[in-house]
Design an enzyme around this catalytic site. Sequence first.
Site, PDB file in Angstrom:
ATOM      1  N   ARG A 113       0.801  -1.222   0.000  1.00  0.00           N
ATOM      2  CA  ARG A 113       0.000   0.000   0.000  1.00  0.00           C
ATOM      3  C   ARG A 113       0.836   1.276   0.000  1.00  0.00           C
ATOM      4  NH1 ARG A 113      -4.624  -2.163   4.125  1.00  0.00           N
ATOM      5  NH2 ARG A 113      -5.629  -3.374   2.496  1.00  0.00           N
ATOM      6  N   LEU A 132      -7.767  -7.966   9.886  1.00  0.00           N
ATOM      7  CA  LEU A 132      -8.833  -8.850  10.361  1.00  0.00           C
ATOM      8  C   LEU A 132      -8.199 -10.076  11.005  1.00  0.00           C
ATOM      9  CD1 LEU A 132     -11.331  -8.633   7.359  1.00  0.00           C
ATOM     10  CD2 LEU A 132     -11.171  -7.200   9.380  1.00  0.00           C
TER      11      LEU A 132
HETATM   12  C1  LIG Z   1     -13.168   0.685   4.978  1.00  0.00           C
HETATM   13  C2  LIG Z   1     -12.209  -0.292   5.594  1.00  0.00           C
HETATM   14  C3  LIG Z   1     -11.976  -1.515   5.002  1.00  0.00           C
HETATM   15  C4  LIG Z   1     -11.089  -2.445   5.570  1.00  0.00           C
HETATM   16  N1  LIG Z   1     -10.884  -3.640   4.944  1.00  0.00           N
HETATM   17  C5  LIG Z   1     -10.039  -4.550   5.512  1.00  0.00           C
HETATM   18  C6  LIG Z   1      -9.844  -5.831   4.893  1.00  0.00           C
HETATM   19  O1  LIG Z   1     -10.402  -6.147   3.851  1.00  0.00           O
HETATM   20  N2  LIG Z   1      -8.998  -6.698   5.509  1.00  0.00           N
HETATM   21  C7  LIG Z   1      -8.365  -6.393   6.674  1.00  0.00           C
HETATM   22  O2  LIG Z   1      -7.649  -7.240   7.178  1.00  0.00           O
HETATM   23  N3  LIG Z   1      -8.556  -5.199   7.276  1.00  0.00           N
HETATM   24  C8  LIG Z   1      -9.374  -4.268   6.727  1.00  0.00           C
HETATM   25  N4  LIG Z   1      -9.554  -3.047   7.340  1.00  0.00           N
HETATM   26  C9  LIG Z   1      -8.974  -2.796   8.654  1.00  0.00           C
HETATM   27  C10 LIG Z   1      -9.806  -3.481   9.728  1.00  0.00           C
HETATM   28  O3  LIG Z   1     -11.174  -3.396   9.416  1.00  0.00           O
HETATM   29  C11 LIG Z   1      -9.620  -2.879  11.114  1.00  0.00           C
HETATM   30  O4  LIG Z   1      -8.282  -2.698  11.378  1.00  0.00           O
HETATM   31  C12 LIG Z   1     -10.187  -3.807  12.172  1.00  0.00           C
HETATM   32  O5  LIG Z   1     -11.506  -4.170  11.868  1.00  0.00           O
HETATM   33  C13 LIG Z   1     -10.121  -3.192  13.546  1.00  0.00           C
HETATM   34  O6  LIG Z   1     -10.778  -4.035  14.459  1.00  0.00           O
HETATM   35  P1  LIG Z   1     -10.747  -3.752  16.000  1.00  0.00           P
HETATM   36  O7  LIG Z   1     -11.537  -4.842  16.626  1.00  0.00           O
HETATM   37  O8  LIG Z   1      -9.355  -3.556  16.442  1.00  0.00           O
HETATM   38  O9  LIG Z   1     -11.486  -2.347  16.196  1.00  0.00           O
HETATM   39  P2  LIG Z   1     -12.906  -1.768  15.714  1.00  0.00           P
HETATM   40  O10 LIG Z   1     -13.630  -2.676  14.822  1.00  0.00           O
HETATM   41  O11 LIG Z   1     -12.647  -0.393  15.262  1.00  0.00           O
HETATM   42  O12 LIG Z   1     -13.759  -1.728  17.037  1.00  0.00           O
HETATM   43  C14 LIG Z   1     -13.551  -0.793  18.034  1.00  0.00           C
HETATM   44  C15 LIG Z   1     -14.564  -1.043  19.109  1.00  0.00           C
HETATM   45  O13 LIG Z   1     -14.223  -0.292  20.249  1.00  0.00           O
HETATM   46  C16 LIG Z   1     -15.325   0.436  20.717  1.00  0.00           C
HETATM   47  N5  LIG Z   1     -14.769   1.639  21.342  1.00  0.00           N
HETATM   48  C17 LIG Z   1     -13.772   2.436  20.909  1.00  0.00           C
HETATM   49  N6  LIG Z   1     -13.506   3.400  21.796  1.00  0.00           N
HETATM   50  C18 LIG Z   1     -14.343   3.195  22.828  1.00  0.00           C
HETATM   51  C19 LIG Z   1     -14.547   3.857  24.055  1.00  0.00           C
HETATM   52  N7  LIG Z   1     -13.836   4.920  24.413  1.00  0.00           N
HETATM   53  N8  LIG Z   1     -15.515   3.384  24.877  1.00  0.00           N
HETATM   54  C20 LIG Z   1     -16.261   2.303  24.546  1.00  0.00           C
HETATM   55  N9  LIG Z   1     -16.097   1.629  23.395  1.00  0.00           N
HETATM   56  C21 LIG Z   1     -15.150   2.078  22.554  1.00  0.00           C
HETATM   57  C22 LIG Z   1     -16.197   0.656  19.516  1.00  0.00           C
HETATM   58  O14 LIG Z   1     -17.526   0.867  19.907  1.00  0.00           O
HETATM   59  C23 LIG Z   1     -15.991  -0.657  18.780  1.00  0.00           C
HETATM   60  O15 LIG Z   1     -16.855  -1.615  19.322  1.00  0.00           O
HETATM   61  C24 LIG Z   1     -10.430  -2.111   6.758  1.00  0.00           C
HETATM   62  C25 LIG Z   1     -10.650  -0.884   7.350  1.00  0.00           C
HETATM   63  C26 LIG Z   1     -11.500   0.045   6.760  1.00  0.00           C
HETATM   64  C27 LIG Z   1     -11.634   1.394   7.357  1.00  0.00           C
END
Ligand SMILES: Cc1cc2nc3c(=O)[nH]c(=O)nc-3n(C[C@H](O)[C@H](O)[C@H](O)COP(=O)(O)OP(=O)(O)OC[C@H]3O[C@@H](n4cnc5c(N)ncnc54)[C@H](O)[C@@H]3O)c2cc1C
Lengths: 256, 636
Positions: free
Chosen positions: B331, B441
């Site tokens: 990327r 993911l």
């Molecule tokens: C458009 C897009 C497409 C993507 N496509 C891909 C892909 O194809 N393959 C891949 O591997 N990755 C992809 N990514 C990256 C990937 O989606 C993310 O890095 C990943 O889903 C993050 O997961 P997470 O569980 O760490 O956090 P998140 O899914 O962001 O979850 C965060 C959680 O924390 C909670 N939260 C945050 N702060 C607080 C707070 N202060 N108090 C209470 N709750 C809080 C939120 O409510 C949420 O439930 C993509 C990202 C984007 C933006």
Amino acid sequence: MSDNHITLKLKIWRQENKNAKGHFDEFNQKVSPDSSILEMLDEVNNKLEAEGKIPIAFESDCREGICGTCGLAVNGHPHGPLPKTATCQLHMRNFKDGETLYIEPFRAAAFQVIKDLIVDRSGFDKIQQAGGYTSFNTGSAPDANAIPISKTNADLSLDAAECIGCGACVAACKNSSAMLFVSAKVSQFALLPQGQPERYDRVQAMVKVMDENFFGSCTNTYACEAECPKGISVSNIARMNRDYFKAKLCEEKVEG
Amino acid sequence: MIKLNSNVPEGNITEKWSNYKFSMKLVNPANKRKFDIIVVGTGLAGASAAATLGELGYKVKAFTYHDSPRRAHSIAAQGGINAAKNYQNDADSVYRLFYDTVKGGDFRAREANVYRLAEVSNNIIDQCVAQGVPFAREYGGTLANRSFGGAQVSRTFYARGETGQQLLLGAYGSLNRQIHLGNVEIFSRREMLDLVVVDGKAKGIIVRNLLTGETERHSAQAVVLATGGYMNVYYLSTNAMNSNATASWRAHKRGAAFANPAYTQIHPTCLPVHGEAQSKLVLMSESLRNDGRIWVSKKAGDTRPPDQIPESERDYYLERKYPAFGNLVPRDVASRNAKYVCDEGRGVNGGRAVYLDFAEAFNRIGKDAVKDRYGNLFDMYQNITGVDPYEVPMQIYPAPHYAMGGLWVDYNLMSNVPGLFVLGEANFSDHGANRLGASALMQGLADGYFVIPYTIGNYLATEKPEKANPESSEFKEAEKSVRDDVKKLLSINGKQTVDAIHKKLGLVLIDKVGMSRTEKGLNEAIKQIRDLREEFWKDVKVVGKGEELNQTLERAGRVADYLQFGELLAKDALNRNESCGGHFREEYQTPEGEALRRDDEYAYVAAWEYKGPGESELSKENLEFTNIKLATRSYK
Ligand SMILES: Cc1cc2nc3c(=O)[nH]c(=O)nc-3n(C[C@H](O)[C@H](O)[C@H](O)COP(=O)(O)OP(=O)(O)OC[C@H]3O[C@@H](n4cnc5c(N)ncnc54)[C@H](O)[C@@H]3O)c2cc1C
């Protein structure tokens, strides 16, 4: 992408809290045809905030049509008049200069208004908690390719699983039925081998909680499918009904 | 200075994790229910962790600011998830996934963590299929794969362009089952606003109930943050509107080190900016680069429509410069090159966009096959732009997307504050200076399903089951500071909206701390951010009250944190006098314009300690590469 702005008359539902009486506020708003309806609301809110007034409460998150957060109705249609489009992807080029838009929350007995355009959809979570899963503990799964699944079934299952849980189906239905939502989850699993062991228990458990949470009954008007931003098919309802009656007809447990 | 111990187990890299699992201390099954664990966040990392910890018998409290766990930003991931299954028989292996990830991260990740990630990747796919995740399949019924940037094998599993949705709904299902069984209690519409540290250990959190504005104290023996990434600091990004850095930042203020904030990923395939009112940038999955070809005109300021620019006058610049990987370069390389051709005036109509063209794929495999692979992405493009991509090539431009940096964690995914664990995008651990597509993911689910369930046990086994008392002075002090912040924000009553100041911050960051950075620009940025911070605390206008649903107030708190965090981001970029992955310093490039790493001085993790507003102190964790030889990344 053009610069020709249009001007719209907006009538937006305002309601301070769940017990307050609501009313429509009126705004004249100039907007770019490339903006989404939510970006237009952002602009209205920016103006309100700059004037020290309380902005319109509405929810959204991904703004890519997949998180299901942004439920609001435009001119009586959940997610607006465009088929298979969530509010966040409804662009203003679909409206004409001078048009009047009525913007309201999703209306349904099961979705209480929290504030302005925000409603409480926690009933959906309760239904899912009752059975929207397969009961596998982490670590106990066999190799992913151990059970082949036909492409047709996998695709049909995904068609159902694409439901974004926004509640448009409930808001569209004159009975506020959640059958499309529930049947989408039931179908996703009914179509897969992993879903078979709990197939008939699942459908009964989910329907029971659905009935307990003020969702009405289905009278086959198909408004739900027409308004669904993901185009979830009513054939899922038929599949769920078959499973449900099969489970109910035999008093004892049904074999999968 | 913080003492950073990575706690990487001894032994051969291929055996570290299995040996470690065997040597860990265990909490016996009957005792597990005496331990309360707080999990903040219900995205892939948080939902998978909460569900699995619930299955193990711990008492879990899960928090999210969303109305439902299913709405976490993970839902929006499109393209896919990697695993080293080698189902395609194309010579993939755990070792190759490990190798690709370390190399793709430009040798700035911890080898042992990355190896473990590759090792558990296969279990994730098994787990998800068992949950009924309807992955794409071949006609014979086996799972289908696609390839992704930075890899020469097909190891990406997917469900149309909705992989994140399907994986999250799988984890949400498992979480729901545990809620139903009473092992997990869910607190939705709660925003964590502080971490409570008692006797040096994380023992609880303070949350604000977003419906009523009330603050609540929650106590537990361990706190797990899975709160996502910080890319919305740029104002316009591909992240969901509400994604923010507040949970991480407040934990940082309570002592958790922030690692490598300057490692930010700007994603190459997003829709170009359309106008002033734009609220976020839309990503087109980079899987499109499998079949789409990227080009611009050879001439600057070329305003001809694409079908009137003949083949001989097109520059397929990635294929030209990187013949081995072509359009599938990582990327950072793809984004920087798009910036360069647009800087030269060769973007679409001389502006900031390049073509992503499927004409060749339509001829090779037919429109129907393209539709089968990318149908919903094509529909989305048409819906947003009003242009039919089956007829006219797409236009794309890079956008801020993913945070490689995050809270510092050791091999156990525990921060330097004992009892505080950090998972998913919120930690810094596995992607080094650049993340490969489809690996976020994988990491989120690896952390939640297969790492934390083991490592948290190892920590709790030496802890007493007594919970900290929520009436203790530490809890009261934290709650008071949250309430004071709210009062302060509401009392300023200035002239600028929260969004207006956030927008200004975003412009500074994207311009000076974006795809290309210089010492001069970074110094300017730091000053501008400080000024903006002052402006905010003097002139922001936050309407409404604290004791009610108040979305302006929510955003104000987050922007206040960005105004501190943004400075740290710029400082980290200034400190790192080299170019690596997503961090490109113009002073450090090869004669061909490629990133110039300086391993002798910078092969370390930069972990920052909070010392007051605008003040931070650097600690270093040296990185050793004993399995993969440090080499210049080449995709030629
Ligand atoms: C458009 C897009 C497409 C993507 N496509 C891909 C892909 O194809 N393959 C891949 O591997 N990755 C992809 N990514 C990256 C990937 O989606 C993310 O890095 C990943 O889903 C993050 O997961 P997470 O569980 O760490 O956090 P998140 O899914 O962001 O979850 C965060 C959680 O924390 C909670 N939260 C945050 N702060 C607080 C707070 N202060 N108090 C209470 N709750 C809080 C939120 O409510 C949420 O439930 C993509 C990202 C984007 C933006």
